[in-house]
Design a protein around this motif. Structure first.
Motif, mmCIF file in Angstrom:
data_model
loop_
_atom_site.group_PDB
_atom_site.id
_atom_site.type_symbol
_atom_site.label_atom_id
_atom_site.label_comp_id
_atom_site.label_asym_id
_atom_site.label_seq_id
_atom_site.Cartn_x
_atom_site.Cartn_y
_atom_site.Cartn_z
ATOM 1 N N GLN A 15 -61.330 5.681 5.209
ATOM 2 C CA GLN A 15 -62.168 5.060 4.175
ATOM 3 C C GLN A 15 -61.396 4.714 2.905
ATOM 4 O OE1 GLN A 15 -65.631 7.927 3.945
ATOM 5 N NE2 GLN A 15 -66.694 5.961 4.152
ATOM 6 N N GLY A 16 -60.149 5.099 2.830
ATOM 7 C CA GLY A 16 -59.356 4.761 1.649
ATOM 8 C C GLY A 16 -59.590 5.663 0.457
ATOM 9 N N VAL A 17 -59.924 6.929 0.718
ATOM 10 C CA VAL A 17 -60.141 7.870 -0.384
ATOM 11 C C VAL A 17 -58.859 8.059 -1.189
ATOM 12 C CG1 VAL A 17 -60.727 10.259 -0.965
ATOM 13 C CG2 VAL A 17 -62.009 9.067 0.812
ATOM 14 N N VAL A 18 -57.740 8.188 -0.500
ATOM 15 C CA VAL A 18 -56.454 8.364 -1.182
ATOM 16 C C VAL A 18 -56.096 7.113 -1.975
ATOM 17 C CG1 VAL A 18 -53.979 8.750 -0.842
ATOM 18 C CG2 VAL A 18 -55.632 10.027 0.525
ATOM 19 N N THR A 19 -56.328 5.954 -1.380
ATOM 20 C CA THR A 19 -56.033 4.691 -2.061
ATOM 21 C C THR A 19 -56.900 4.527 -3.298
ATOM 22 O OG1 THR A 19 -55.355 3.615 0.001
ATOM 23 C CG2 THR A 19 -56.004 2.174 -1.814
ATOM 24 N N ALA A 20 -58.183 4.862 -3.198
ATOM 25 C CA ALA A 20 -59.089 4.756 -4.344
ATOM 26 C C ALA A 20 -58.609 5.626 -5.497
ATOM 27 C CB ALA A 20 -60.501 5.152 -3.932
ATOM 28 N N ALA A 21 -58.178 6.846 -5.179
ATOM 29 C CA ALA A 21 -57.688 7.746 -6.222
ATOM 30 C C ALA A 21 -56.440 7.182 -6.894
ATOM 31 C CB ALA A 21 -57.396 9.123 -5.620
ATOM 32 N N HIS A 22 -55.553 6.604 -6.091
ATOM 33 C CA HIS A 22 -54.329 6.040 -6.640
ATOM 34 C C HIS A 22 -54.629 4.851 -7.554
ATOM 35 C CE1 HIS A 22 -50.475 3.596 -6.186
ATOM 36 N NE2 HIS A 22 -50.142 4.656 -6.873
ATOM 37 N N ILE A 23 -55.527 3.967 -7.123
ATOM 38 C CA ILE A 23 -55.903 2.815 -7.943
ATOM 39 C C ILE A 23 -56.555 3.273 -9.243
ATOM 40 C CG2 ILE A 23 -57.469 0.826 -8.100
ATOM 41 C CD1 ILE A 23 -56.992 0.393 -5.095
ATOM 42 N N LEU A 24 -57.458 4.249 -9.146
ATOM 43 C CA LEU A 24 -58.125 4.764 -10.332
ATOM 44 C C LEU A 24 -57.118 5.381 -11.291
ATOM 45 C CD1 LEU A 24 -60.730 5.410 -11.862
ATOM 46 C CD2 LEU A 24 -60.913 7.517 -10.505
ATOM 47 N N HIS A 142 -65.370 -3.448 6.030
ATOM 48 C CA HIS A 142 -65.715 -2.124 5.508
ATOM 49 C C HIS A 142 -64.530 -1.486 4.795
ATOM 50 C CE1 HIS A 142 -69.701 -1.888 7.150
ATOM 51 N NE2 HIS A 142 -69.288 -2.145 8.377
ATOM 52 N N LEU A 143 -63.348 -2.065 4.934
ATOM 53 C CA LEU A 143 -62.164 -1.477 4.298
ATOM 54 C C LEU A 143 -62.202 -1.586 2.772
ATOM 55 C CD1 LEU A 143 -59.370 -2.657 6.767
ATOM 56 C CD2 LEU A 143 -60.483 -0.429 6.640
ATOM 57 N N SER A 144 -63.160 -2.342 2.247
ATOM 58 C CA SER A 144 -63.320 -2.426 0.792
ATOM 59 C C SER A 144 -64.365 -1.448 0.275
ATOM 60 C CB SER A 144 -63.694 -3.856 0.376
ATOM 61 O OG SER A 144 -62.636 -4.758 0.627
ATOM 62 N N ALA A 186 -50.747 2.086 6.605
ATOM 63 C CA ALA A 186 -51.296 1.240 7.666
ATOM 64 C C ALA A 186 -52.632 0.659 7.248
ATOM 65 C CB ALA A 186 -51.445 2.042 8.953
ATOM 66 N N LEU A 187 -53.436 1.461 6.550
ATOM 67 C CA LEU A 187 -54.727 0.989 6.073
ATOM 68 C C LEU A 187 -54.540 -0.129 5.061
ATOM 69 C CD1 LEU A 187 -57.816 1.308 5.965
ATOM 70 C CD2 LEU A 187 -57.487 3.028 4.188
ATOM 71 N N ASP A 188 -53.597 0.043 4.142
ATOM 72 C CA ASP A 188 -53.308 -1.018 3.176
ATOM 73 C C ASP A 188 -52.945 -2.319 3.882
ATOM 74 O OD1 ASP A 188 -53.772 0.769 1.200
ATOM 75 O OD2 ASP A 188 -51.680 1.025 0.616
ATOM 76 N N ASP A 189 -52.089 -2.228 4.908
ATOM 77 C CA ASP A 189 -51.675 -3.423 5.642
ATOM 78 C C ASP A 189 -52.854 -4.082 6.338
ATOM 79 O OD1 ASP A 189 -49.070 -3.089 4.858
ATOM 80 O OD2 ASP A 189 -48.460 -2.015 6.673
#
Length: 221
Positions: A15-24, A142-144, A186-189
Protein backbone atom coordinates in the motif's frame (compact mmCIF):
# COMPACT_ATOMS: atom_id res chain seq x y z
CA UNK A 1 -0.38 22.54 12.51
CA UNK A 2 0.01 21.93 16.22
CA UNK A 3 3.46 22.48 17.74
CA UNK A 4 4.34 18.86 17.01
CA UNK A 5 2.84 15.74 15.46
CA UNK A 6 3.67 12.12 16.12
CA UNK A 7 2.11 9.97 13.42
CA UNK A 8 1.73 6.21 13.32
CA UNK A 9 0.87 4.80 9.89
CA UNK A 10 -0.54 1.27 9.87
CA UNK A 11 -1.27 -0.62 6.68
CA UNK A 12 -0.58 -3.69 4.60
CA UNK A 13 2.38 -4.52 2.39
CA UNK A 14 1.96 -3.08 -1.08
CA UNK A 15 0.00 0.00 0.00
CA UNK A 16 2.99 2.33 0.09
CA UNK A 17 3.01 3.02 3.82
CA UNK A 18 6.79 3.42 3.79
CA UNK A 19 6.65 5.65 0.71
CA UNK A 20 3.94 7.84 2.26
CA UNK A 21 6.06 8.35 5.37
CA UNK A 22 9.09 9.27 3.29
CA UNK A 23 7.13 11.78 1.19
CA UNK A 24 5.58 13.31 4.31
CA UNK A 25 8.98 13.59 5.97
CA UNK A 26 10.57 15.22 2.93
CA UNK A 27 7.68 17.67 2.66
CA UNK A 28 7.98 18.64 6.32
CA UNK A 29 11.72 19.19 5.88
CA UNK A 30 11.06 21.41 2.85
CA UNK A 31 8.75 23.49 5.06
CA UNK A 32 11.69 24.02 7.44
CA UNK A 33 10.25 21.70 10.07
CA UNK A 34 12.16 19.12 12.07
CA UNK A 35 11.34 15.53 11.15
CA UNK A 36 12.27 11.90 11.75
CA UNK A 37 10.94 8.94 9.74
CA UNK A 38 11.18 5.31 10.80
CA UNK A 39 9.63 2.44 8.81
CA UNK A 40 8.88 -0.90 10.42
CA UNK A 41 7.88 -4.10 8.66
CA UNK A 42 8.48 -7.82 9.04
CA UNK A 43 8.35 -10.10 6.03
CA UNK A 44 8.37 -8.03 2.84
CA UNK A 45 5.29 -9.50 1.22
CA UNK A 46 2.00 -8.20 -0.04
CA UNK A 47 -0.73 -7.80 2.60
CA UNK A 48 1.64 -8.37 5.53
CA UNK A 49 1.39 -5.74 8.30
CA UNK A 50 3.53 -2.64 7.78
CA UNK A 51 3.98 0.48 9.90
CA UNK A 52 5.84 3.76 9.64
CA UNK A 53 6.42 6.42 12.25
CA UNK A 54 6.79 10.12 11.48
CA UNK A 55 7.62 12.83 13.98
CA UNK A 56 7.23 16.46 12.90
CA UNK A 57 8.00 19.47 15.09
CA UNK A 58 9.23 23.02 15.05
CA UNK A 59 11.93 22.23 17.61
CA UNK A 60 14.72 19.61 17.40
CA UNK A 61 13.54 16.01 17.78
CA UNK A 62 15.61 13.66 19.91
CA UNK A 63 13.32 10.62 19.89
CA UNK A 64 13.73 7.84 17.33
CA UNK A 65 12.08 4.55 16.48
CA UNK A 66 8.58 3.34 17.25
CA UNK A 67 5.94 5.85 18.32
CA UNK A 68 4.10 4.45 21.34
CA UNK A 69 1.92 7.51 22.00
CA UNK A 70 0.89 9.01 18.66
CA UNK A 71 -1.11 12.19 18.32
CA UNK A 72 -2.38 10.96 14.96
CA UNK A 73 -2.99 7.46 13.59
CA UNK A 74 -3.43 6.68 9.90
CA UNK A 75 -5.02 3.33 9.03
CA UNK A 76 -4.36 2.51 5.38
CA UNK A 77 -6.61 -0.57 5.17
CA UNK A 78 -9.77 -1.61 7.09
CA UNK A 79 -8.24 -5.06 7.71
CA UNK A 80 -5.80 -3.41 10.10
CA UNK A 81 -8.85 -3.01 12.34
CA UNK A 82 -11.36 -5.67 11.28
CA UNK A 83 -8.87 -8.54 10.95
CA UNK A 84 -6.20 -7.39 13.38
CA UNK A 85 -3.52 -7.10 10.69
CA UNK A 86 -1.40 -4.77 12.75
CA UNK A 87 1.60 -4.77 15.04
CA UNK A 88 -0.41 -2.56 17.41
CA UNK A 89 -3.63 -3.80 19.00
CA UNK A 90 -6.09 -2.32 19.44
CA UNK A 91 -5.45 -0.03 16.49
CA UNK A 92 -5.82 3.11 18.64
CA UNK A 93 -3.49 1.88 21.40
CA UNK A 94 -1.48 4.74 22.89
CA UNK A 95 -3.40 7.51 21.12
CA UNK A 96 -3.08 10.80 22.96
CA UNK A 97 -6.24 12.31 24.43
CA UNK A 98 -7.94 14.43 21.77
CA UNK A 99 -5.91 12.70 19.07
CA UNK A 100 -6.93 12.12 15.48
CA UNK A 101 -7.51 8.90 13.52
CA UNK A 102 -7.78 8.72 9.72
CA UNK A 103 -9.15 5.46 8.30
CA UNK A 104 -9.19 4.40 4.66
CA UNK A 105 -12.78 3.26 4.21
CA UNK A 106 -15.75 4.36 2.11
CA UNK A 107 -18.08 3.87 5.09
CA UNK A 108 -17.79 3.94 8.87
CA UNK A 109 -16.56 0.62 10.26
CA UNK A 110 -18.71 -1.43 12.61
CA UNK A 111 -16.55 -0.96 15.69
CA UNK A 112 -17.34 -2.85 18.86
CA UNK A 113 -19.09 -1.12 21.71
CA UNK A 114 -15.88 -1.34 23.75
CA UNK A 115 -13.87 0.28 20.96
CA UNK A 116 -16.41 3.09 20.60
CA UNK A 117 -16.45 3.67 24.36
CA UNK A 118 -12.65 3.83 24.53
CA UNK A 119 -12.47 6.23 21.59
CA UNK A 120 -15.09 8.43 23.27
CA UNK A 121 -13.08 8.45 26.52
CA UNK A 122 -10.04 9.57 24.52
CA UNK A 123 -12.14 12.23 22.78
CA UNK A 124 -10.61 10.88 19.57
CA UNK A 125 -11.52 12.55 16.29
CA UNK A 126 -12.22 9.72 13.83
CA UNK A 127 -12.18 10.63 10.14
CA UNK A 128 -12.89 8.32 7.21
CA UNK A 129 -11.69 8.79 3.67
CA UNK A 130 -12.39 6.49 0.68
CA UNK A 131 -8.71 6.64 -0.21
CA UNK A 132 -8.61 3.53 -2.40
CA UNK A 133 -11.70 4.59 -4.33
CA UNK A 134 -10.37 8.13 -4.82
CA UNK A 135 -7.02 6.79 -6.01
CA UNK A 136 -8.65 4.47 -8.52
CA UNK A 137 -11.15 7.06 -9.72
CA UNK A 138 -8.66 9.87 -10.23
CA UNK A 139 -5.40 8.15 -11.17
CA UNK A 140 -6.69 4.78 -12.37
CA UNK A 141 -4.61 2.78 -9.88
CA UNK A 142 -4.90 1.70 -6.25
CA UNK A 143 -1.17 2.43 -5.96
CA UNK A 144 -2.06 6.07 -5.26
CA UNK A 145 -3.98 5.12 -2.11
CA UNK A 146 -1.07 6.33 0.02
CA UNK A 147 -1.22 9.74 -1.69
CA UNK A 148 -4.94 9.94 -0.95
CA UNK A 149 -4.18 9.28 2.71
CA UNK A 150 -1.69 12.15 2.67
CA UNK A 151 -4.44 14.27 1.14
CA UNK A 152 -6.68 13.50 4.10
CA UNK A 153 -3.88 14.41 6.49
CA UNK A 154 -3.29 17.68 4.64
CA UNK A 155 -7.00 18.53 4.78
CA UNK A 156 -6.96 18.20 8.58
CA UNK A 157 -3.56 19.70 9.44
CA UNK A 158 -2.84 22.02 6.48
CA UNK A 159 0.83 21.13 6.96
CA UNK A 160 3.15 20.28 5.40
CA UNK A 161 2.17 22.71 2.69
CA UNK A 162 0.80 21.58 -0.65
CA UNK A 163 3.84 23.06 -2.40
CA UNK A 164 6.12 21.05 -0.14
CA UNK A 165 4.16 17.85 -0.77
CA UNK A 166 4.40 18.42 -4.53
CA UNK A 167 8.14 19.07 -4.29
CA UNK A 168 8.62 15.93 -2.19
CA UNK A 169 6.72 13.81 -4.73
CA UNK A 170 8.80 15.21 -7.57
CA UNK A 171 11.97 14.33 -5.66
CA UNK A 172 10.73 10.85 -4.74
CA UNK A 173 9.41 9.83 -8.15
CA UNK A 174 11.50 12.01 -10.40
CA UNK A 175 14.91 10.47 -10.04
CA UNK A 176 15.76 10.29 -6.33
CA UNK A 177 18.13 7.44 -5.47
CA UNK A 178 16.35 6.71 -2.17
CA UNK A 179 15.58 3.02 -1.72
CA UNK A 180 13.86 1.95 1.52
CA UNK A 181 13.68 -1.70 0.55
CA UNK A 182 13.53 -3.93 -2.50
CA UNK A 183 9.75 -4.22 -2.47
CA UNK A 184 9.27 -0.47 -1.94
CA UNK A 185 11.52 0.31 -4.91
CA UNK A 186 9.54 -2.15 -7.03
CA UNK A 187 6.33 -0.45 -5.94
CA UNK A 188 7.69 2.94 -6.97
CA UNK A 189 8.57 1.55 -10.41
CA UNK A 190 5.10 0.09 -10.79
CA UNK A 191 3.58 3.48 -10.06
CA UNK A 192 5.83 5.20 -12.62
CA UNK A 193 4.87 2.72 -15.33
CA UNK A 194 1.25 3.89 -15.11
CA UNK A 195 2.16 7.29 -16.50
CA UNK A 196 3.96 8.47 -19.63
CA UNK A 197 5.75 11.17 -17.69
CA UNK A 198 6.54 11.76 -14.06
CA UNK A 199 5.01 15.22 -14.39
CA UNK A 200 1.71 13.65 -15.40
CA UNK A 201 1.85 11.37 -12.37
CA UNK A 202 2.52 14.30 -10.06
CA UNK A 203 -0.43 16.20 -11.57
CA UNK A 204 -2.69 13.20 -10.96
CA UNK A 205 -1.38 12.82 -7.42
CA UNK A 206 -2.24 16.45 -6.67
CA UNK A 207 -5.76 15.75 -7.91
CA UNK A 208 -5.87 12.71 -5.64
CA UNK A 209 -4.84 14.88 -2.66
CA UNK A 210 -7.56 17.43 -3.40
CA UNK A 211 -10.31 14.85 -4.02
CA UNK A 212 -9.39 12.85 -0.91
CA UNK A 213 -9.74 15.96 1.24
CA UNK A 214 -13.14 16.69 -0.26
CA UNK A 215 -14.32 13.10 0.31
CA UNK A 216 -13.60 12.88 4.05
CA UNK A 217 -16.31 12.44 6.64
CA UNK A 218 -16.20 12.27 10.41
CA UNK A 219 -17.76 9.65 12.69
CA UNK A 220 -19.32 10.61 15.97
CA UNK A 221 -19.02 8.22 18.93
Amino acid sequence: MTEKMSIRMSGLGGQGVVTAAHILGMAAYKDDLQVTVNPFFGAEKRLAPAESYVRIAQEPIYERGEILYPSLIMVFHPHVITMGKSYTMPFFDGLEAGGTIIINSASALDLSEEERDNLAKLDAQVHYVPASEVAMGVSGTHLSTNIAMLGALYRIQQRPSLDALESAMVERFGGSKFVASGSTAALDDAVKEKFAKVSQMIEKNLEVIEKAGESMFQQTH
